[in-house]
Motif scaffolding. Sequence first.
Motif, PDB file in Angstrom:
ATOM      1  N   THR A 335     -13.604  -3.098   5.404  1.00 16.32           N
ATOM      2  CA  THR A 335     -12.440  -2.227   5.358  1.00 16.32           C
ATOM      3  C   THR A 335     -12.808  -0.869   5.939  1.00 16.32           C
ATOM      4  O   THR A 335     -13.899  -0.349   5.687  1.00 16.32           O
ATOM      5  CB  THR A 335     -11.885  -2.082   3.917  1.00 16.32           C
ATOM      6  N   TYR A 336     -11.912  -0.322   6.753  1.00 13.79           N
ATOM      7  CA  TYR A 336     -12.098   0.982   7.385  1.00 13.79           C
ATOM      8  C   TYR A 336     -10.813   1.784   7.209  1.00 13.79           C
ATOM      9  O   TYR A 336      -9.727   1.283   7.502  1.00 13.79           O
ATOM     10  CB  TYR A 336     -12.408   0.825   8.876  1.00 13.79           C
ATOM     11  N   GLY A 337     -10.942   3.042   6.769  1.00  7.00           N
ATOM     12  CA  GLY A 337      -9.744   3.822   6.483  1.00  7.00           C
ATOM     13  C   GLY A 337      -9.102   3.332   5.199  1.00  7.00           C
ATOM     14  O   GLY A 337      -9.766   2.779   4.318  1.00  7.00           O
ATOM     15  N   TRP A 338      -7.785   3.500   5.081  1.00  9.43           N
ATOM     16  CA  TRP A 338      -7.103   3.168   3.822  1.00  9.43           C
ATOM     17  C   TRP A 338      -6.043   2.097   4.035  1.00  9.43           C
ATOM     18  O   TRP A 338      -5.115   2.273   4.826  1.00  9.43           O
ATOM     19  CB  TRP A 338      -6.449   4.418   3.225  1.00  9.43           C
ATOM     20  N   VAL A 339      -6.219   0.983   3.332  1.00  7.77           N
ATOM     21  CA  VAL A 339      -5.206  -0.079   3.266  1.00  7.77           C
ATOM     22  C   VAL A 339      -4.978  -0.325   1.785  1.00  7.77           C
ATOM     23  O   VAL A 339      -5.812  -0.916   1.108  1.00  7.77           O
ATOM     24  CB  VAL A 339      -5.696  -1.374   3.955  1.00  7.77           C
ATOM     25  N   PHE A 340      -3.862   0.128   1.271  1.00  5.23           N
ATOM     26  CA  PHE A 340      -3.619   0.043  -0.173  1.00  5.23           C
ATOM     27  C   PHE A 340      -2.892  -1.245  -0.534  1.00  5.23           C
ATOM     28  O   PHE A 340      -2.124  -1.793   0.264  1.00  5.23           O
ATOM     29  CB  PHE A 340      -2.821   1.254  -0.648  1.00  5.23           C
ATOM     30  N   SER A 341      -3.140  -1.706  -1.759  1.00  5.20           N
ATOM     31  CA  SER A 341      -2.391  -2.849  -2.275  1.00  5.20           C
ATOM     32  C   SER A 341      -0.949  -2.426  -2.526  1.00  5.20           C
ATOM     33  O   SER A 341      -0.624  -1.238  -2.555  1.00  5.20           O
ATOM     34  CB  SER A 341      -3.014  -3.334  -3.586  1.00  5.20           C
ATOM     35  N   GLU A 342      -0.084  -3.418  -2.734  1.00  2.00           N
ATOM     36  CA  GLU A 342       1.331  -3.118  -3.013  1.00  2.00           C
ATOM     37  C   GLU A 342       1.465  -2.191  -4.228  1.00  2.00           C
ATOM     38  O   GLU A 342       2.337  -1.333  -4.279  1.00  2.00           O
ATOM     39  CB  GLU A 342       2.115  -4.415  -3.257  1.00  2.00           C
ATOM     40  N   LYS A 345       0.458   1.410  -2.828  1.00  2.00           N
ATOM     41  CA  LYS A 345       0.899   1.766  -1.482  1.00  2.00           C
ATOM     42  C   LYS A 345       1.615   3.121  -1.457  1.00  2.00           C
ATOM     43  O   LYS A 345       2.377   3.445  -2.359  1.00  2.00           O
ATOM     44  CB  LYS A 345       1.870   0.676  -1.002  1.00  2.00           C
ATOM     45  N   LYS A 346       1.356   3.889  -0.390  1.00  2.00           N
ATOM     46  CA  LYS A 346       2.030   5.177  -0.219  1.00  2.00           C
ATOM     47  C   LYS A 346       3.444   4.955   0.358  1.00  2.00           C
ATOM     48  O   LYS A 346       3.726   3.922   0.967  1.00  2.00           O
ATOM     49  CB  LYS A 346       1.223   6.065   0.733  1.00  2.00           C
ATOM     50  N   ASP A 347       4.303   5.952   0.172  1.00  2.00           N
ATOM     51  CA  ASP A 347       5.708   5.823   0.580  1.00  2.00           C
ATOM     52  C   ASP A 347       5.869   5.538   2.079  1.00  2.00           C
ATOM     53  O   ASP A 347       6.746   4.797   2.483  1.00  2.00           O
ATOM     54  CB  ASP A 347       6.482   7.113   0.239  1.00  2.00           C
ATOM     55  N   TYR A 367      -0.368   1.421   8.684  1.00  2.00           N
ATOM     56  CA  TYR A 367       0.027   2.496   9.582  1.00  2.00           C
ATOM     57  C   TYR A 367       1.150   3.304   8.952  1.00  2.00           C
ATOM     58  O   TYR A 367       1.853   2.827   8.044  1.00  2.00           O
ATOM     59  CB  TYR A 367       0.447   1.941  10.947  1.00  2.00           C
ATOM     60  N   ASN A 368       1.312   4.515   9.435  1.00  2.00           N
ATOM     61  CA  ASN A 368       2.381   5.385   8.974  1.00  2.00           C
ATOM     62  C   ASN A 368       3.675   4.959   9.678  1.00  2.00           C
ATOM     63  O   ASN A 368       3.744   4.989  10.909  1.00  2.00           O
ATOM     64  CB  ASN A 368       2.037   6.845   9.301  1.00  2.00           C
ATOM     65  N   ASN A 369       4.669   4.543   8.902  1.00  2.00           N
ATOM     66  CA  ASN A 369       5.886   3.995   9.510  1.00  2.00           C
ATOM     67  C   ASN A 369       6.812   5.070  10.084  1.00  2.00           C
ATOM     68  O   ASN A 369       7.832   4.749  10.693  1.00  2.00           O
ATOM     69  CB  ASN A 369       6.633   3.103   8.511  1.00  2.00           C
ATOM     70  N   THR A 370       6.468   6.337   9.928  1.00  2.73           N
ATOM     71  CA  THR A 370       7.221   7.421  10.561  1.00  2.73           C
ATOM     72  C   THR A 370       6.599   7.818  11.895  1.00  2.73           C
ATOM     73  O   THR A 370       7.296   7.989  12.896  1.00  2.73           O
ATOM     74  CB  THR A 370       7.267   8.651   9.633  1.00  2.73           C
TER      75      THR A 370
END
Length: 434
Positions: A335-342, A345-347, A367-370
């Motif tokens: 794992t590299y960077g941040w992949v959060f579980s459900e 998970k960030k907004d 990824y940032n969806n914005t």
Amino acid sequence: MEHIVIIGNGISGVTTARHIRKNSDKKITIVSAESNHFFSRTALMYIYMGHMTYENTKPYEDWFWKKNRIELKNGYVKNVDTAAKTLHFNNGDTLQYDKLVLATGSKPNKFGWPGQDLDGVQGLYSKQDLETLEANAPNNEVCNRAVIVGGGLIGIELAEMLMTRNIPVTFLVRESSFWNGVLPKGESAMINRHIESHHIDLRLSTNLKEIKADENGRVKSIIIEETGEEIACNVVGLTAGVTPNIDFLKTSNIETDKGILVNKYLETNVPDVYAIGDCAQQHEAIGQRRPIEAVWYTGRMMGEVLAQTICGNKMAYNPGHWFNSAKFLDIEYQTYGWVFSERNKKDNESHFHWKHEDDTKCITVAYNNTTNTFLGINTFGIRMRHEVFNRWLTEERDIDYVIKNLATANFDPEFFSHFEKDIIKAYNQQLQTA
């Protein structure tokens, strides 16, 4: 001559000692009751599995310490008198220091289960734990079945170890899916299936109620909380996480919470006392990292940084982008960077998930969806280059760039199959659907 005393001879303490010696002629003493010499804790499992001997796990020859003028003291520290700068040992010995480094690591969690201190109940952390397991589970005649309690990385390692000796394993995991507080659901579900494919009796959403003893005070069975089912076993592995090993500091004036509280320079509230590795807790978390990180490489980095500070070049601890790696039986995980579980998970976090039809390889890209900025990646069964993802995270690349350039990050061995075309095709289809 200034005397630096380091309690703990794991990766954090030993790295500190080595780098102090590289940069100075200070007197150095490492204190440990676990082993005479530093060994690789992450390799313990391979001793039981027959892949290595204990000697193979020592990165340095036994003569290394004397040659480098690093003194070793075997003993348990009972308490620390910071006013007198003195350690008091269980056997009555004392040791004075000018600067003290606390690198005491972790201990397995216990949650007050009835029977948790019986013979045959153990964790898997120390060299002594490995020796106890060898005695408790030498083969499947002495150990007819083992029950593992707790679904983390140590639990899966212990299951793999026992399976190499054909010892049946029942695996109690309180979560509804394996490690689903860390992994997104697609990955967690794949690991569930992988564990079961190895004939491990995986019990999800299952809690331990109590451990029962035979007439000799040894484990004979466990009781499941939800159903009352009794499972006969000879060994119970407690692998429900770890906590900092700091009980001996209760009578000291060193400030603690769950761990030993430190600032960004790894200094405690007491002058000339520092804490590093698993036992250190950052006053202020660094980025999205947890205040306590029981991770091998962060312990090493803390040791390198602290040695600079002790040698007069004051340096803040800055671990950079998060990364980690592990193994789930046959499946390698990075794992590299941040992949959060459900669950966490960030907004503004979205995931692209791809899984191979053989059910042993997958990736999840966050990824940032914005902004479409790449946030992190989990890979299972496909080896990726740390330095490439580290650079992309620093450069704040977008997800399109990362997916199109995945081949440059791959470092699977020659003749391995590559899946970048399949991944790009799946990604394009997901974009069209979106």
